[in-house]
Design a protein around this motif. Structure first.
Motif, mmCIF file in Angstrom:
data_model
loop_
_atom_site.group_PDB
_atom_site.id
_atom_site.type_symbol
_atom_site.label_atom_id
_atom_site.label_comp_id
_atom_site.label_asym_id
_atom_site.label_seq_id
_atom_site.Cartn_x
_atom_site.Cartn_y
_atom_site.Cartn_z
ATOM 1 N N ALA A 248 67.906 60.183 75.986
ATOM 2 C CA ALA A 248 67.175 59.824 74.585
ATOM 3 C C ALA A 248 66.567 58.540 74.540
ATOM 4 O O ALA A 248 66.857 57.865 75.166
ATOM 5 N N THR A 249 65.405 58.514 73.803
ATOM 6 C CA THR A 249 64.794 57.243 73.729
ATOM 7 C C THR A 249 65.476 56.739 72.077
ATOM 8 O O THR A 249 65.925 57.454 71.500
ATOM 9 N N CYS A 250 65.242 55.552 71.943
ATOM 10 C CA CYS A 250 65.885 54.815 70.714
ATOM 11 C C CYS A 250 64.778 53.696 70.439
ATOM 12 O O CYS A 250 64.300 53.004 70.948
ATOM 13 N N GLU A 251 65.506 53.332 68.699
ATOM 14 C CA GLU A 251 64.592 52.169 68.180
ATOM 15 C C GLU A 251 65.629 51.176 67.765
ATOM 16 O O GLU A 251 66.921 51.746 67.391
ATOM 17 N N ALA A 252 65.355 50.052 67.527
ATOM 18 C CA ALA A 252 66.237 49.060 66.728
ATOM 19 C C ALA A 252 65.353 48.584 65.698
ATOM 20 O O ALA A 252 64.204 48.220 65.776
ATOM 21 N N LEU A 286 72.928 43.872 70.815
ATOM 22 C CA LEU A 286 71.579 44.521 70.698
ATOM 23 C C LEU A 286 70.622 44.104 71.165
ATOM 24 O O LEU A 286 69.739 44.523 71.817
ATOM 25 N N TRP A 287 70.364 42.504 70.663
ATOM 26 C CA TRP A 287 69.136 41.880 70.950
ATOM 27 C C TRP A 287 69.084 41.782 72.684
ATOM 28 O O TRP A 287 68.034 42.002 73.094
ATOM 29 N N GLN A 288 70.258 41.505 73.307
ATOM 30 C CA GLN A 288 70.270 41.419 74.888
ATOM 31 C C GLN A 288 69.701 42.780 75.398
ATOM 32 O O GLN A 288 68.869 42.912 76.229
ATOM 33 N N ARG A 289 70.052 43.854 74.631
ATOM 34 C CA ARG A 289 69.537 45.233 75.149
ATOM 35 C C ARG A 289 67.942 45.484 74.993
ATOM 36 O O ARG A 289 67.384 46.244 75.772
ATOM 37 N N LEU A 290 67.766 44.757 73.832
ATOM 38 C CA LEU A 290 66.293 45.114 73.592
ATOM 39 C C LEU A 290 65.463 44.139 74.776
ATOM 40 O O LEU A 290 64.568 44.659 75.198
ATOM 41 N N VAL A 291 65.896 42.765 75.085
ATOM 42 C CA VAL A 291 65.303 42.012 76.126
ATOM 43 C C VAL A 291 65.671 42.735 77.501
ATOM 44 O O VAL A 291 64.452 42.797 78.168
ATOM 45 N N ALA A 292 66.525 43.529 77.622
ATOM 46 C CA ALA A 292 66.505 43.977 79.303
ATOM 47 C C ALA A 292 65.861 45.229 79.285
ATOM 48 O O ALA A 292 65.794 45.840 80.207
ATOM 49 N N GLY A 293 65.541 45.899 78.194
ATOM 50 C CA GLY A 293 64.841 47.074 78.033
ATOM 51 C C GLY A 293 65.526 48.480 77.848
ATOM 52 O O GLY A 293 64.848 49.363 77.919
ATOM 53 N N ASP A 294 66.796 48.366 77.471
ATOM 54 C CA ASP A 294 67.244 49.384 77.206
ATOM 55 C C ASP A 294 66.920 50.083 75.747
ATOM 56 O O ASP A 294 66.921 51.261 75.627
ATOM 57 N N ILE A 295 66.476 49.285 74.897
ATOM 58 C CA ILE A 295 65.897 49.894 73.607
ATOM 59 C C ILE A 295 64.358 49.988 73.849
ATOM 60 O O ILE A 295 63.746 49.094 74.041
ATOM 61 N N ASP A 296 63.867 51.312 73.437
ATOM 62 C CA ASP A 296 62.529 51.505 73.762
ATOM 63 C C ASP A 296 61.505 50.845 72.778
ATOM 64 O O ASP A 296 60.551 50.513 73.290
ATOM 65 N N ILE A 297 61.903 50.834 71.303
ATOM 66 C CA ILE A 297 60.828 50.466 70.501
ATOM 67 C C ILE A 297 61.502 49.556 69.471
ATOM 68 O O ILE A 297 62.794 49.756 69.344
ATOM 69 N N VAL A 298 60.913 48.859 68.923
ATOM 70 C CA VAL A 298 61.356 48.316 67.486
ATOM 71 C C VAL A 298 60.530 48.952 66.393
ATOM 72 O O VAL A 298 59.431 49.036 66.421
ATOM 73 N N ALA A 299 61.251 49.441 65.297
ATOM 74 C CA ALA A 299 60.640 49.930 64.237
ATOM 75 C C ALA A 299 61.386 49.394 63.013
ATOM 76 O O ALA A 299 62.589 49.125 63.107
ATOM 77 N N THR A 349 56.623 47.094 70.411
ATOM 78 C CA THR A 349 55.980 47.328 69.306
ATOM 79 C C THR A 349 54.559 48.187 69.178
ATOM 80 O O THR A 349 53.970 48.659 68.185
ATOM 81 N N ALA A 350 54.172 48.550 70.365
ATOM 82 C CA ALA A 350 52.799 49.334 70.574
ATOM 83 C C ALA A 350 53.028 50.263 71.696
ATOM 84 O O ALA A 350 52.832 51.399 71.792
ATOM 85 N N ALA A 351 52.909 49.476 72.988
ATOM 86 C CA ALA A 351 52.698 50.559 74.314
ATOM 87 C C ALA A 351 53.691 51.612 74.247
ATOM 88 O O ALA A 351 53.503 52.754 74.558
ATOM 89 N N ASN A 352 54.958 51.281 74.315
ATOM 90 C CA ASN A 352 56.301 52.267 74.358
ATOM 91 C C ASN A 352 56.076 53.344 73.215
ATOM 92 O O ASN A 352 56.446 54.495 73.428
ATOM 93 N N VAL A 353 55.726 52.749 71.964
ATOM 94 C CA VAL A 353 55.746 53.773 70.930
ATOM 95 C C VAL A 353 54.519 54.858 71.204
ATOM 96 O O VAL A 353 54.808 55.955 70.959
ATOM 97 N N ALA A 354 53.478 54.486 71.772
ATOM 98 C CA ALA A 354 52.372 55.238 72.063
ATOM 99 C C ALA A 354 52.877 56.266 72.972
ATOM 100 O O ALA A 354 52.430 57.397 72.836
ATOM 101 N N SER A 355 53.650 55.804 74.116
ATOM 102 C CA SER A 355 54.002 56.611 74.927
ATOM 103 C C SER A 355 54.936 57.594 74.563
ATOM 104 O O SER A 355 54.898 58.838 74.787
#
Length: 433
Positions: A248-252, A286-299, A349-355
């Motif tokens: 699944a994809t996910c947001e933080a 959670l922040w480290q997962r954002l930086v590493a790419g495990d979190i797809d988008i921020v919403a 914030t943009a490219a991944n959300v659009a995808s």
């Protein structure tokens, strides 16, 4: 009017001229010839980003315009560099029928940003009429969650996911398993009110373990139905890991990335949200997962309430905080400090959300894409103050934090925020229409 940005620095570090025309990006090159109709903006190597897409907002109309409206919420969005939003279904009435969708769509005509409208699921939902509308996604679907009228049982959840899969619609899931909530936390609560409440009790009650368990259930149901599952506002590293493992994809949210239970005492009921704040260790992970790419988008899960509504007892105050105007500024401030790259900020914030949500003309600065653009000076940060923001609620959980705010925001090639004020008439469009 066409616009030519001279010497704009893109997120990847390249300095380019970017020209817009007829609402689209016409040219991106080292040097672009000036057209007599161009309004020329000397970017002077300031950062030019695609407009942010906030896939999770609650603009409260219809039913709760004392908290927010499409006018005030969208004005707050453009002042924070957000040019597209996706509104969630738990309004009054909830967006679970075609008629309710039409009512919300008529109100969204007052929006300064482009928008999508999510449908929802209740025992009274009408999938035939709902899927007949230009629906953005099915969500925020509450799986085993104790949030009142929008909660559904496992059988209805599975049926909704199957119907969404047949309609090729993404399912956005609020994943908390209410069976794992710690009911003893209510007994331990001293019963304080307002800011005197032990706000950390809310985090104890909606236990972290409830998230990963619900994510696992959601992705299993999605896999059986062949549906695309997106997990809303993951607040724990375990929830993120379960989403990744399940495909699944996910947001933080910014509040789960920047705030923790250590802030609960200062915030009081202003820090009550669902899912709740987690431990500082979980926040950091959670922040480290954002930086590493495990979190797809921020919403943002932008969910404003009035001060009067928040100034209540812990168990009576509504859940939610505003955030649409501060998401991009907070992330850019951290990028300025070297904690995350500008490319990663652009992507989440943009490219991944659009995808993820199939917006083929948004999310990137490329020829032919919508001219949704944000110009910022990365070195120009300021303290975030609730009184300076545009949301109707007039407060923020990020009071005193540093933010890098836009010098200019364009939606469809038109300036909608000039660095000091929101400008122009509302002209947002439904991105699915």
């Amino acid at each position: 009017m066409s616009t030519l940005f001279r010497d704009a620095r893109l997120a990847d570090g390249r300095v380019r001229d970017v020209r817009t025309a007829s609402g689209r990006i016409a040219s991106v090159a080292e040097s672009v010839a000036t057209d007599p109709q161009d309004r020329v903006i000397d970017a002077d190597e300031r950062l030019l980003l695609p407009g942010a897409i906030d896939a999770h907002v609650h603009f409260r109309e219809p039913g709760h315009d004392e908290k927010e409206t499409w006018t005030t919420g969208s004005r707050s969005a453009v002042a924070g560099g957000v040019t597209t939003v996706v509104d969630q279904p738990n309004t009054t009435p909830p967006t679970v029928t075609g008629d309710a969708f039409d009512e919300k769509a008529s109100l969204a005509a007052a929006s300064s940003v482009d928008y999508g409208i999510n449908g929802g699921v209740t025992p009274d939902w009408d999938p035939a009429s709902l899927f007949d509308r230009p629906l953005f996604a099915l969500g925020e679907v509450f799986l085993a969650d104790s949030t009142g009228d929008m909660g559904i049982d496992a059988s209805l959840f599975a049926d909704a996911v199957e119907r969404a899969a047949d309609a090729d619609v993404v399912v956005t899931v609020h994943a908390e398993d209410a069976e794992l909530f710690d009911e003893s936390a209510r007994e331990r609560d001293a019963g304080g009110t307002g800011h005197d409440a032990d706000a950390d009790v809310w985090s104890q009650y909606r236990a972290a373990e409830a998230e990963a368990a619900a994510v696992e259930r959601a992705v299993d149901v999605g896999a059986d139905a062949g549906a695309d599952i997106h997990i809303a506002h993951t607040s724990t590293p375990e929830g993120v890991d379960a989403a990744v493992a399940g495909g699944a994809t996910c947001e933080a949210t910014p509040h789960h990335l920047f705030l923790s239970r250590e802030d609960a005492t200062d915030l009081g009921t202003y820090g009550r949200m669902n899912p709740p704040l987690r431990s500082e260790e979980r926040r950091s992970d959670l922040w480290q997962r954002l930086v590493a790419g495990d979190i797809d988008i921020v919403a943002t899960d932008h969910a404003p309430h009035t001060r009067e509504q928040k100034d209540a007892g812990l168990w009576d105050a509504p859940s939610g905080v505003p955030g649409v105007e501060t998401m991009l500024p907070l992330l850019l401030a951290r990028a300025k400090q070297g904690e995350i790259s500008y490319e990663r900020v652009r992507d989440v914030t943009a490219a991944n959300v659009a995808s993820i949500f199939d917006l083929p003309r948004k999310g990137r600065i490329r020829e032919g894409y919508d001219a949704d653009l944000v110009l910022v000076d990365p070195d120009d940060s300021r303290e975030i103050r609730g009184d300076d923001l545009h949301s109707k609620c007039g407060w923020t959980p990020f009071e005193g934090y540093d933010g890098v705010f836009p010098d200019l925001t364009l939606r469809g090639g038109d300036v909608v925020y000039d660095g000091e004020a929101v400008v122009g008439d509302p002209a947002g469009e439904n991105v699915r229409a």
